[in-house]
Design a protein around this motif. Sequence first.
Motif, PDB file in Angstrom:
ATOM      1  N   SER B 256      38.606  20.096 -22.703  1.00 39.05           N
ATOM      2  CA  SER B 256      38.164  18.948 -21.908  1.00 39.05           C
ATOM      3  C   SER B 256      38.183  17.645 -22.699  1.00 39.05           C
ATOM      4  N   PHE B 261      37.894  13.716 -16.251  1.00 34.25           N
ATOM      5  CA  PHE B 261      36.855  14.537 -15.642  1.00 34.25           C
ATOM      6  C   PHE B 261      37.440  15.376 -14.508  1.00 34.25           C
TER       7      PHE B 261
ATOM      8  N   ASN C 126      31.393  22.296  -6.090  1.00 34.42           N
ATOM      9  CA  ASN C 126      31.447  21.921  -7.498  1.00 34.42           C
ATOM     10  C   ASN C 126      32.188  20.608  -7.727  1.00 34.42           C
ATOM     11  N   PHE C 173      24.524  28.828 -15.593  1.00 29.89           N
ATOM     12  CA  PHE C 173      25.713  29.590 -15.214  1.00 29.89           C
ATOM     13  C   PHE C 173      25.817  30.896 -15.994  1.00 29.89           C
ATOM     14  N   VAL C 174      25.530  30.820 -17.292  1.00 23.46           N
ATOM     15  CA  VAL C 174      25.747  31.960 -18.178  1.00 23.46           C
ATOM     16  C   VAL C 174      24.911  33.167 -17.747  1.00 23.46           C
ATOM     17  N   GLY C 177      26.731  35.209 -15.562  1.00 25.48           N
ATOM     18  CA  GLY C 177      28.004  35.663 -16.114  1.00 25.48           C
ATOM     19  C   GLY C 177      29.141  34.711 -15.799  1.00 25.48           C
ATOM     20  N   LEU C 178      28.812  33.448 -15.558  1.00 28.99           N
ATOM     21  CA  LEU C 178      29.824  32.463 -15.168  1.00 28.99           C
ATOM     22  C   LEU C 178      29.975  31.377 -16.228  1.00 28.99           C
ATOM     23  N   ILE C 179      31.047  30.590 -16.099  1.00 28.66           N
ATOM     24  CA  ILE C 179      31.218  29.403 -16.937  1.00 28.66           C
ATOM     25  C   ILE C 179      30.682  28.193 -16.159  1.00 28.66           C
ATOM     26  N   PRO C 180      30.406  27.085 -16.849  1.00 29.66           N
ATOM     27  CA  PRO C 180      29.954  25.885 -16.140  1.00 29.66           C
ATOM     28  C   PRO C 180      31.105  25.335 -15.289  1.00 29.66           C
ATOM     29  N   GLY C 181      31.025  25.559 -13.987  1.00 28.46           N
ATOM     30  CA  GLY C 181      32.129  25.203 -13.104  1.00 28.46           C
ATOM     31  C   GLY C 181      32.016  23.794 -12.563  1.00 28.46           C
ATOM     32  N   ASP C 182      31.059  23.035 -13.076  1.00 27.68           N
ATOM     33  CA  ASP C 182      30.731  21.732 -12.495  1.00 27.68           C
ATOM     34  C   ASP C 182      31.173  20.563 -13.364  1.00 27.68           C
ATOM     35  N   GLY C 183      31.984  20.851 -14.385  1.00 33.46           N
ATOM     36  CA  GLY C 183      32.477  19.760 -15.221  1.00 33.46           C
ATOM     37  C   GLY C 183      31.606  19.451 -16.419  1.00 33.46           C
ATOM     38  N   CYS C 185      31.341  20.975 -19.139  1.00 34.10           N
ATOM     39  CA  CYS C 185      32.061  21.153 -20.413  1.00 34.10           C
ATOM     40  C   CYS C 185      32.752  19.854 -20.823  1.00 34.10           C
ATOM     41  N   TRP C 186      32.965  18.973 -19.871  1.00 28.49           N
ATOM     42  CA  TRP C 186      33.543  17.661 -20.155  1.00 28.49           C
ATOM     43  C   TRP C 186      32.436  16.662 -20.481  1.00 28.49           C
ATOM     44  N   GLN C 201      25.003  25.980 -23.511  1.00 22.85           N
ATOM     45  CA  GLN C 201      25.852  26.705 -22.561  1.00 22.85           C
ATOM     46  C   GLN C 201      25.933  28.193 -22.866  1.00 22.85           C
TER      47      GLN C 201
END
Lengths: 301, 301, 301
Positions: B256, B261, C126, C173-174, C177-183, C185-186, C201
């Motif tokens: 990223s 974004f 998201n 999210f974790v 068992g998910l990744i941050p799908g909402d941005g 990580c940016w 995270q």
Amino acid sequence: MGAISRRPGMAGVNEVFAMAYEFIKTEVVDGVLVMTMHDPPTRNALGPDMAAEMFERLDEFENNPEERVLVLTGTAPSFCSGANVRGFRRRIDEREAETEPEPLTWGKMEYMKGRQRPAESGPRVNFVPLRIHDLQKPSIAVVNGPAAGVGCGLALSCDIRVVGDSGRLSERFVLNGLIPGDGSCWQLPKLIGTSNTLLLQYTGDWMGGEDAVHIGLASKCFPDDQLMEGAMELAKRIASGPTVAHSLTKYLVHESMDLTFREALELASAAQEHVRRTEDHKIAVQWFLDKNRGMPPFVGR
Amino acid sequence: MGAISRRPGMAGVNEVFAMAYEFIKTEVVDGVLVMTMHDPPTRNALGPDMAAEMFERLDEFENNPEERVLVLTGTAPSFCSGANVRGFRRRIDEREAETEPEPLTWGKMEYMKGRQRPAESGPRVNFVPLRIHDLQKPSIAVVNGPAAGVGCGLALSCDIRVVGDSGRLSERFVLNGLIPGDGSCWQLPKLIGTSNTLLLQYTGDWMGGEDAVHIGLASKCFPDDQLMEGAMELAKRIASGPTVAHSLTKYLVHESMDLTFREALELASAAQEHVRRTEDHKIAVQWFLDKNRGMPPFVGR
Amino acid sequence: MGAISRRPGMAGVNEVFAMAYEFIKTEVVDGVLVMTMHDPPTRNALGPDMAAEMFERLDEFENNPEERVLVLTGTAPSFCSGANVRGFRRRIDEREAETEPEPLTWGKMEYMKGRQRPAESGPRVNFVPLRIHDLQKPSIAVVNGPAAGVGCGLALSCDIRVVGDSGRLSERFVLNGLIPGDGSCWQLPKLIGTSNTLLLQYTGDWMGGEDAVHIGLASKCFPDDQLMEGAMELAKRIASGPTVAHSLTKYLVHESMDLTFREALELASAAQEHVRRTEDHKIAVQWFLDKNRGMPPFVGR
């Protein structure tokens, strides 16, 4: 330092070119160029004349191997009050014939991104921060009082900021209904993050002293009466360091912003090859092989 | 752990390839690989031999699904003292025939940016940080003592840093007249901003303990005698998490940096599609539908 | 504000289009649009219906010159609890026929980066953070309680975050068992650096109150009972500022992330040319020439 002074260390063949400055005072101490913005009636506002003097003296600084670190400050009690509001009136009059802007304009800006701007006459005041940013030597802003608008931009364009208890910075542009025209939309997020950047830029609120250190706007805070002493101790220490390594470190920090980690490592490896051939590296290696401690006696080459 | 140990968890067909390491000690505890740099005479300096062992063991770590988190530390009282100054002398001799560098060299560097470097023989010590950075699993540096030069770079290349009261980091390169050759010109500004980065890199000053947490260099500080316990509690907690989600979260954070974004959101959506098919996601959904609380019993798949 | 209310300030020709919302409450006070996520049974979870209402009302906000600042909050005691875990079960069932994912997947992701995703039906929950991020006006998240998962992403997508003592954020999210799908990580690395980002995270740990201010996640913390008052004081102050300058400042901060300093300065110069023609700039210049102090009486044009 008198109000107008000849700079020390400028003797011999260069003397004929030495100029007496009106809006800056300069002094060279142990390899440190101390440049003091000096226009007390305007609290050291950055106008075209001061900008022209700064451009000229910074070129000289960069070319003179005896000057190894820049310290930028202002004549007390101000650092730099920004641009001059009187100049704004004239610019408005020049634009009166033009059409009104749209209220929401990001789309229009996208168009302007690709456009070349016409060259302006005279030194561009808002490009002094770029000149400082691009200096191939270390720079330290000593924020001894208010640094407003482009005055804040000048402080941000130095590598390191130290503040006194009375030192404070403000993105005052907003109070004039303007945007930060000095590049601080680029610099501030890299220092304090986007959230605090927009908070300071939307409001124009002052941030100073220990608070500035806390959010990352400055690296050190000193009591006012110890500010210049503390700053000069740091500046002289850097000025007695390995100048070529300092220069390339700054280069790598700048360039790495646009590189991947792998690319940055490759570039650093290339830079290291270069630095390994400097006299300073050889001095340092011998110094530690001889079981000495502390800073080696670098010569700046 | 003995000074030289066989790694636990390496049985069966792989046993024949198991190597006894000389410069690192390793142990696997509850899914956490603890890798300890171990060369007490040099305070754990990173030489080619230690680097080769690290490269090999990290490849194995990445390929072994039973090992889910890396903890990197050093044999007390040091984390890693950097590269070895004795190696510098030899390199200087190799370069003696070459010409002197120019004092200001950004222009020359621009030229070098596009140039391919010749492949070096042997493991490149300053690329160990890249190997750690690129690990597709979480990593934690436990800075138990001085981390100097490339030792600092090793700590910076882990995802998370925890420090003990005696843990401290320094960009010591400058004392050898060198630039940070380990990629920290790329990493440090992303953690502590450009101002504090250049301050640390120009001076080589130490930064440790709570101060390191304060400026963002580390995430947690523990008293020395609770450091490994605190770090392992965190590491085991992460090791019992959803490993695929962890891996892709790290990927998204890395990628990223170079995306807008919108692009980052699109990439995250693609990653989420992938993660929704993992066993761990299904376990978690059932866990919460069944009105359980706390961390679901993830299996790491 | 009733649970379902007509928005104030929507009279005349637009009245016919005014909609009663079910999952958000809105109020306009002194140029500030206060949008309150409102679904108490789910602690204000962001589902497709709430998202649709937010998308619609934010379009209206952006087009209405009387609404100059967004304040986003949630009905007490929650800010937003994230997405709804019940929706996850359905998605899993839809995917059951598909193949299992590989454990280490960065390589596969590289392939997915270039791929176009199929358009989804309905509003993409998201992508609400992107809509807020792209608003051409200032936005403030008032984190009055837990902000989890995409709820955290909503807070991060506002320009500025203020938190109450009970306000806290978590990348939950974790735990699913998910990744941050909402941005995030940016966004998070730009606010708190990569180390603290991955720590939050990987673990899903909560971060709130003064701690959130300390690491840069929020700009201000208030006692719970003074939170809305403090936030509205700030919001109204910004709403009485020069709206065009605010809008272009935000644009420049966003765009400058991908520019060099020189490019950012050129773009800022182009933006300044535009802003110098606004009524607000002229008002400000006259205000200071007339020796007034404090904030000029801006009109937002």
